[in-house]
Design a protein around this motif. Structure first.
Motif, PDB file in Angstrom:
ATOM      1  N   GLY A  55      -1.968 -28.662   6.924  1.00 49.65           N
ATOM      2  CA  GLY A  55      -1.642 -29.486   5.346  1.00 49.65           C
ATOM      3  C   GLY A  55      -1.600 -30.787   6.001  1.00 49.65           C
ATOM      4  O   GLY A  55      -1.284 -30.665   7.232  1.00 49.65           O
ATOM      5  N   GLY A  56      -1.252 -31.658   5.654  1.00 49.41           N
ATOM      6  CA  GLY A  56      -0.902 -33.108   6.051  1.00 49.41           C
ATOM      7  C   GLY A  56       0.172 -33.667   4.797  1.00 49.41           C
ATOM      8  O   GLY A  56       0.530 -32.806   4.809  1.00 49.41           O
ATOM      9  N   ALA A  57       0.344 -35.435   5.755  1.00 46.34           N
ATOM     10  CA  ALA A  57       2.001 -35.208   4.850  1.00 46.34           C
ATOM     11  C   ALA A  57       1.392 -36.831   5.392  1.00 46.34           C
ATOM     12  O   ALA A  57       0.652 -37.100   6.127  1.00 46.34           O
ATOM     13  CB  ALA A  57       3.218 -34.922   5.762  1.00 46.34           C
ATOM     14  N   ASP A  58       2.291 -37.743   4.577  1.00 55.00           N
ATOM     15  CA  ASP A  58       1.741 -39.123   4.085  1.00 55.00           C
ATOM     16  C   ASP A  58       3.330 -39.402   4.673  1.00 55.00           C
ATOM     17  O   ASP A  58       3.575 -39.521   4.054  1.00 55.00           O
ATOM     18  CB  ASP A  58       1.777 -39.855   2.565  1.00 55.00           C
ATOM     19  CG  ASP A  58       1.278 -40.393   2.863  1.00 55.00           C
ATOM     20  OD1 ASP A  58       1.310 -41.512   3.889  1.00 55.00           O
ATOM     21  OD2 ASP A  58       1.120 -41.689   1.808  1.00 55.00           O
ATOM     22  N   TYR A  59       3.126 -40.599   5.085  1.00 55.99           N
ATOM     23  CA  TYR A  59       4.870 -40.872   5.997  1.00 55.99           C
ATOM     24  C   TYR A  59       5.147 -42.093   5.931  1.00 55.99           C
ATOM     25  O   TYR A  59       5.417 -42.854   6.465  1.00 55.99           O
ATOM     26  CB  TYR A  59       5.074 -40.764   7.671  1.00 55.99           C
ATOM     27  CG  TYR A  59       5.083 -38.914   7.812  1.00 55.99           C
ATOM     28  CD1 TYR A  59       6.608 -38.857   7.793  1.00 55.99           C
ATOM     29  CD2 TYR A  59       4.045 -38.731   8.449  1.00 55.99           C
ATOM     30  CE1 TYR A  59       6.442 -37.521   8.320  1.00 55.99           C
ATOM     31  CE2 TYR A  59       4.060 -36.792   8.938  1.00 55.99           C
ATOM     32  CZ  TYR A  59       5.573 -36.553   8.918  1.00 55.99           C
ATOM     33  OH  TYR A  59       5.483 -35.214   8.927  1.00 55.99           O
TER      34      TYR A  59
END
Lengths: 227, 177, 406
Positions: free
Chosen positions: B64-68
């Protein structure tokens, strides 16, 4: 509606007191509309447009404890062409809305729609980018059921409400439903057409009260946000 | 019928084994309780995952991804997006999290579909939600959002309520139907 | 790179005239939910199936970035809506792992119990609906009647029949009362009888067996490569179960076994689910027998749980704590950290990748959705089968649209 105990004389044309025609014993005198509506209301065939959690409660209504068959509405048909009552159970999202509209248009007249649960009626807790905020924005709805999901009892109640509405409204040939409902719908259309400024947005924009956080800035809500 | 892996290796032991076999220096390590995270540069990803699969018996369970964007404590040098790969060894019940970062204007990562077929839809979902392109993916197109949707909804600069896409439909009235 | 769904490269152009394309869904009774399949047919044989999902994508993960850690319980409930408490257990398992909270033994037992009830209710719906789709209506009614008993337990413990919203950070909403445990006792008496009835109805039913056996075979290697987990992987011989292999909550205390099969077909998956219900009942029985007393929430000194009414009105600490939790923009503080924590959900590993930025609102709440991961197996399983096998395979995969699309 009246059941005759003994033969009586039918009223004559243009208010004359006697017509010379006698009805036999046991006759029911009523209007054709009332009989047709009575038949319609006790044989509603639902089209379960079940998308989410509400669909499971709809299955529970169909199974043994709650038994929707007591109200003559147990014949769930999955082809829209055989149904006259659409039950929108669960949230409807952007990708699903055209499908819902198409299924609604495929159903034959007379047809009715129940919006089951908070998500179908107003978007519920899903006030997000993908969820349509109430299916009544895009198709006509007759009865709304509150709850997330509603208890089976409230679904039965909604079916009964639907029945009384069917009994009161509609005619044998007409498809328009109750005149006052038609009026209400026209009014709603006018209100929505007029409402170009953030009527809903001002009520809803102060989410920070509830610990909301809006990273990309607050988005416009209401009609003006339409592309 | 019962299987128990009584001796589950600690994260430190896992890390020591990986360091011994694959060398060190190309990844950095962080951890929280039993979560062991290896931060790997994208160009080493396929090589490392292939070795982890073949030599250590790790398999993909989660991606999965994440936006920081705007995350506290991130320097301007660190990447905007990170993709995590949770690996699991079904024999020893060890877990390992690989993280790899990629930055904004043209986010491209290598695909892991040749290594694990299950990465297919998971990578498509990351592409759909963040716009990260997986180079070499066999069928990279939107999976959850409609085909004509233009934004990437899980990015932090996309508002929760969207930009009005949800109200963009014809209205069917009682008269029309 | 948007690509037209119908442009599949592996179907040769010269053969295309003889192939039918059939659209299945998104509103179709056998899917139970909202998903769409494009089927490439030769006669009645399926050459290729192209799933098209997203018909229930409602932004769960985006919503998680705007609600605080306790508020989000109401949303995770609606993810896998046929076993809501399991989602809550999984969510708060991740939250407590991030915050490094050690919950009390009584709370652990309560969470084990609601989780196992959720597992039973999920498997009942899955097996019952699979039987319904294959024409065995009676088994479905039996299963639903038992599910009503589980709903009664939820209602007794939380006041809500469908989505309890029961767990909280560091504890649960209310303690279990005698009446709740009494209802679980009663349920445990009824369950074996109904399971026996369902087995009698189905296990020697020739139509049912013919349609399940040898259909949709998943090999062990494929199960691992496609990230399968839970009953679907166990039916293919992957004996991994998080309750045994990475014990969380109080699962180390219980004596239970992990049923598995090696055939990997629909019948094996069905059978594994039926056996798991028996094992869940065993866990429930032991949990009731060993149910520890003591407090159910962590002490309020840890700043996480909501104090009960007596503490709020009777003590200064309780009042302060109540104020802190209910006032907007206060609440408890988290750390700038991230964690992956998973539990054994009814249909597989149910994990959360949770990132926090120090506030009480999560930065990212990524779910590992078992239904999504299992549904990508579908084209692989259905190839070269008949159209009528679709319902058997879909039923055995237990696809829940809200979890599939989130």
């Amino acid at each position: 509606m009246a059941v005759t105990q003994k033969p009586f004389e039918l009223p004559g044309k243009s208010g004359k007191s006697s017509s010379g025609v006698f009805a036999p014993e046991g006759t029911i005198i009523t209007s054709l509309d009332a009989v047709v509506n009575w038949c319609r209301k006790n044989s509603l065939w639902p089209m379960p447009f079940a998308t989410a959690c509400c669909g499971i409660e709809l299955m529970a209504v169909g199974s043994s404890r709650f038994d929707i068959a007591r109200f003559g509405a147990e014949v769930m048909r999955f082809s829209p062409r055989q149904c006259d009552l659409m039950i929108v159970a669960g949230r409807v999202v952007m990708k699903m809305m055209p499908v819902l509209q198409r299924i609604w248009l495929q159903m034959p007249e007379p047809k009715y729609a129940i919006s089951m649960g908070a998500c179908a009626s107003s978007g519920g807790i899903f006030d997000t980018y993908a969820v349509v905020q109430g299916v009544d924005r895009f198709i006509p709805i007759d009865v709304y059921i509150p709850g997330c999901p509603p208890r089976p009892e409230s679904i039965l109640r909604a079916v009964m409400d639907m029945q009384s509405k069917v009994q009161k409204g509609g005619s044998t040939l007409g498809t328009q439903g109750l005149p006052e409902l038609r009026q209400m719908e026209e009014q709603l259309i006018q209100i929505r057409a007029r409402n170009t400024l953030p009527g809903i947005a001002t009520e809803r924009s102060d989410e920070s009260r509830f610990g909301y956080r809006l990273p990309g800035g607050e988005s416009l809500v209401g009609r003006s946000e339409t592309l | 019928m019962t299987t128990t892996k009584s001796s589950r290796p600690t994260p430190d032991a896992t890390l020591a084994r990986i360091r011994k076999r694959c060398g060190e220096g190309f990844f950095s390590v962080s951890s929280h309780l039993d979560n062991l995270r290896l931060h790997v540069p994208p160009e080493k990803l396929v090589e490392l995952t292939t070795r982890l699969r073949d030599e250590f018996g790790f398999h993909l369970t989660e991606l999965g991804g994440a936006d920081y964007l705007g995350y506290p404590g991130r320097s301007s040098a660190s990447h905007r997006f990170e993709v995590h790969y949770v690996l699991l060894n079904y024999e020893t019940a060890e877990r390992l999290i690989l993280k790899t970062g990629v930055s904004d204007p043209d986010p491209v990562l290598p695909t892991l579909v040749p290594v694990w077929a299950g990465a297919d839809w998971l990578e498509r979902e990351v592409f759909d939600m963040y716009g990260i392109v997986f180079q070499g993916h066999p069928d990279l197109r939107r999976i959850l959002m409609p085909e004509d949707f233009r934004s990437f909804p899980l990015r932090k600069d996309y508002p929760l309520r969207g930009r009005g896409e949800r109200h963009n439909f014809e209205r069917v009235t009682r008269e029309d139907s | 790179m948007p690509v037209n769904l119908l442009d599949e490269p592996d179907i040769q152009a010269e053969n295309r005239d003889y192939h039918w394309t059939l659209n299945f869904g998104p509103q179709h009774p056998a899917t139970h939910t909202t998903l769409r399949l494009l089927l490439e047919l030769e006669g009645e044989t399926i050459l290729n199936a192209i799933p098209d999902i997203g018909y229930l994508h409602s932004g769960f993960e985006k919503l998680g970035e705007h609600l605080n850690l306790n508020q989000y319980v109401t949303v995770v409930d609606r993810k896998n809506y046929i076993s809501p408490p399991m989602n809550e257990v999984a969510w708060h398992n991740a939250v407590e792992k991030l915050l490094e909270i050690e919950i009390t033994p009584r709370c652990k037992y309560i969470r084990v119990m609601i989780g196992e009830l959720a597992r039973i209710s999920d498997h009942l719906l899955c097996t019952g609906a699979a039987a319904l789709d294959l024409g065995a209506f009676t088994a479905f009614l039996y299963a639903f009647n038992l599910r009503e008993m589980i709903y009664d337990i939820y209602e007794e413990m939380s006041g809500y029949r469908f989505h309890p919203g029961y767990t909280r950070t560091g504890g649960v909403m209310f303690d279990f009362t005698e009446r709740v445990t009494g209802r679980i006792e009663k349920f445990l008496v009824t369950l074996p009888k109904i399971l026996a009835d369902m087995e009698k109805l189905l296990f020697r039913n020739k139509i049912f067996l013919e349609r399940m056996r040898g259909v949709g075979v998943l090999t062990k290697a494929d199960a691992i490569a496609y990230c399968a987990s839970g009953p679907i992987a166990r039916a293919s011989g992957v004996t991994y179960d998080l309750r045994k292999d990475e014990p969380y909550l109080a699962y180390a205390d219980f004596d239970f076994s992990v049923p598995y099969a090696t055939e990997g077909d629909c019948y094996a998956r069905f059978h594994v689910r039926m056996e798991e219900m028996v094992q869940s009942a065993r866990i429930l029985r032991q949990a009731l027998d060993k149910f520890p007393g003591g407090p159910v929430n962590v002490p309020i000194a840890e700043k996480f749980p909501m104090p009960d009414k007596g503490t709020t009105y009777g003590s200064m600490e309780g009042l302060i704590q109540h104020f802190e939790l209910v006032m907007p923009n206060r609440g408890f503080q988290t750390s700038v950290n991230e964690v992956y924590a998973a539990v054994e959900g009814p249909s597989g590993e149910l994990g959360y990748y949770l990132i926090c930025d120090g506030t009480q609102v999560a930065w990212r709440t990524r779910t590992r959705p078992p239904a999504f991961i299992h549904f990508q197996l579908f084209p692989h399983l259905i190839r070269n089968h008949m159209i009528s096998d679709i319902v058997a395979v879909l039923g055995s995969l237990n696809i829940i649209a809200a979890e599939l699309d989130r």
